[in-house]
Design a protein around this motif. Sequence first.
Motif, mmCIF file in Angstrom:
data_model
loop_
_atom_site.group_PDB
_atom_site.id
_atom_site.type_symbol
_atom_site.label_atom_id
_atom_site.label_comp_id
_atom_site.label_asym_id
_atom_site.label_seq_id
_atom_site.Cartn_x
_atom_site.Cartn_y
_atom_site.Cartn_z
ATOM 1 N N GLY A 10 -34.889 13.119 25.448
ATOM 2 C CA GLY A 10 -35.926 11.777 26.159
ATOM 3 C C GLY A 10 -37.340 12.451 26.738
ATOM 4 N N LEU A 11 -37.362 13.334 27.007
ATOM 5 C CA LEU A 11 -38.477 14.288 27.914
ATOM 6 C C LEU A 11 -39.229 15.306 26.488
ATOM 7 C CD1 LEU A 11 -40.418 14.850 30.558
ATOM 8 C CD2 LEU A 11 -38.310 16.283 31.545
ATOM 9 N N VAL A 12 -40.592 15.400 26.282
ATOM 10 C CA VAL A 12 -40.826 16.309 25.683
ATOM 11 C C VAL A 12 -42.161 17.006 26.604
ATOM 12 C CG1 VAL A 12 -41.837 16.847 23.511
ATOM 13 C CG2 VAL A 12 -39.721 15.265 23.335
ATOM 14 N N LYS A 13 -42.338 17.868 26.544
ATOM 15 C CA LYS A 13 -43.827 18.887 26.999
ATOM 16 C C LYS A 13 -45.284 18.075 25.995
ATOM 17 C CE LYS A 13 -41.259 21.973 29.175
ATOM 18 N NZ LYS A 13 -41.506 21.325 30.399
ATOM 19 N N GLN A 16 -45.910 19.875 22.546
ATOM 20 C CA GLN A 16 -45.302 20.221 21.360
ATOM 21 C C GLN A 16 -44.459 18.710 20.876
ATOM 22 O OE1 GLN A 16 -41.748 20.840 24.255
ATOM 23 N NE2 GLN A 16 -42.365 22.801 24.751
ATOM 24 N N THR A 17 -43.556 18.905 19.608
ATOM 25 C CA THR A 17 -42.926 18.169 18.936
ATOM 26 C C THR A 17 -41.969 17.172 19.254
ATOM 27 O OG1 THR A 17 -43.789 19.336 16.883
ATOM 28 C CG2 THR A 17 -42.367 18.309 16.379
ATOM 29 N N THR A 88 -48.819 14.520 23.821
ATOM 30 C CA THR A 88 -49.627 14.083 24.942
ATOM 31 C C THR A 88 -49.047 12.863 25.708
ATOM 32 O OG1 THR A 88 -50.715 11.929 24.393
ATOM 33 C CG2 THR A 88 -51.427 14.672 23.654
ATOM 34 N N PRO A 89 -49.066 12.487 26.960
ATOM 35 C CA PRO A 89 -48.157 11.606 27.529
ATOM 36 C C PRO A 89 -48.883 10.149 26.828
ATOM 37 C CG PRO A 89 -49.682 13.000 28.957
ATOM 38 C CD PRO A 89 -49.991 13.347 27.685
ATOM 39 N N GLU A 90 -49.489 9.687 26.292
ATOM 40 C CA GLU A 90 -50.031 8.151 25.840
ATOM 41 C C GLU A 90 -49.487 8.596 24.780
ATOM 42 O OE1 GLU A 90 -52.674 9.676 27.786
ATOM 43 O OE2 GLU A 90 -52.533 11.028 26.203
ATOM 44 N N ASP A 91 -47.929 9.204 24.568
ATOM 45 C CA ASP A 91 -47.145 8.857 23.481
ATOM 46 C C ASP A 91 -45.931 8.707 24.193
ATOM 47 O OD1 ASP A 91 -48.334 12.356 21.100
ATOM 48 O OD2 ASP A 91 -48.554 9.799 20.672
ATOM 49 N N THR A 92 -46.021 8.617 25.268
ATOM 50 C CA THR A 92 -44.558 8.036 26.242
ATOM 51 C C THR A 92 -44.388 6.697 25.674
ATOM 52 O OG1 THR A 92 -45.172 9.885 28.245
ATOM 53 C CG2 THR A 92 -43.609 7.632 28.424
ATOM 54 N N ALA A 93 -43.158 6.208 24.813
ATOM 55 C CA ALA A 93 -42.859 4.795 25.226
ATOM 56 C C ALA A 93 -41.219 4.656 24.286
ATOM 57 C CB ALA A 93 -43.488 5.018 23.196
ATOM 58 N N VAL A 94 -41.174 3.928 24.242
ATOM 59 C CA VAL A 94 -39.985 3.818 23.349
ATOM 60 C C VAL A 94 -39.732 3.507 22.534
ATOM 61 C CG1 VAL A 94 -37.514 2.274 23.550
ATOM 62 C CG2 VAL A 94 -38.572 2.037 25.657
ATOM 63 N N VAL A 116 -39.149 7.884 25.377
ATOM 64 C CA VAL A 116 -38.725 9.666 25.462
ATOM 65 C C VAL A 116 -40.168 9.295 26.115
ATOM 66 C CG1 VAL A 116 -40.096 11.310 23.924
ATOM 67 C CG2 VAL A 116 -38.473 9.532 22.630
ATOM 68 N N THR A 117 -40.717 10.393 27.331
ATOM 69 C CA THR A 117 -41.564 10.383 27.960
ATOM 70 C C THR A 117 -42.536 12.010 27.867
ATOM 71 O OG1 THR A 117 -40.518 9.419 29.776
ATOM 72 C CG2 THR A 117 -42.254 10.702 30.477
ATOM 73 N N VAL A 118 -43.427 11.970 27.814
ATOM 74 C CA VAL A 118 -44.261 13.198 27.858
ATOM 75 C C VAL A 118 -44.342 13.915 29.046
ATOM 76 C CG1 VAL A 118 -45.828 14.204 26.173
ATOM 77 C CG2 VAL A 118 -44.512 12.872 25.297
#
Length: 120
Positions: A10-13, A16-17, A88-94, A116-118
């Motif tokens: 649920g969390l990605v830096k 990263q991939t 990037t944070p812009e990839d944060t989404a359901v 998923v939160t970046v």
Amino acid sequence: QVQLQESGPGLVKPSQTLSLTCTVSGGSITTTYYAWSWIRQPPGKGLEWMGVIRYDGSTYYSPSLKSRTSISRDTSKNHFSLQLSSVTPEDTAVYYCAAQVPVAGSWGSWGQGTQVTVSS
């Protein structure tokens, strides 16, 4: 009617991939009846189709995400997976997986979605 279930972190830096898996039950991912897609919805925005994998393993991606997206499958486990690189944070989404019915041009079942939160 098939059932789909997303799983993954649920969390990605950032940089990263992101890796998610969609497990399908009630039908085979090699059936010609369905094609298997990934879709996402960023907060406050609409649905964005990311890509699809067909019964024969062929893939098609959204042009805007093509350089960072890969969809694969494991027929022995009846699941398909998404990898999105250099997030990037812009990839944060359901993120959703869904079954398309190509012949009818319609959607079948969807998974419940996974957040998923970046963020660092």
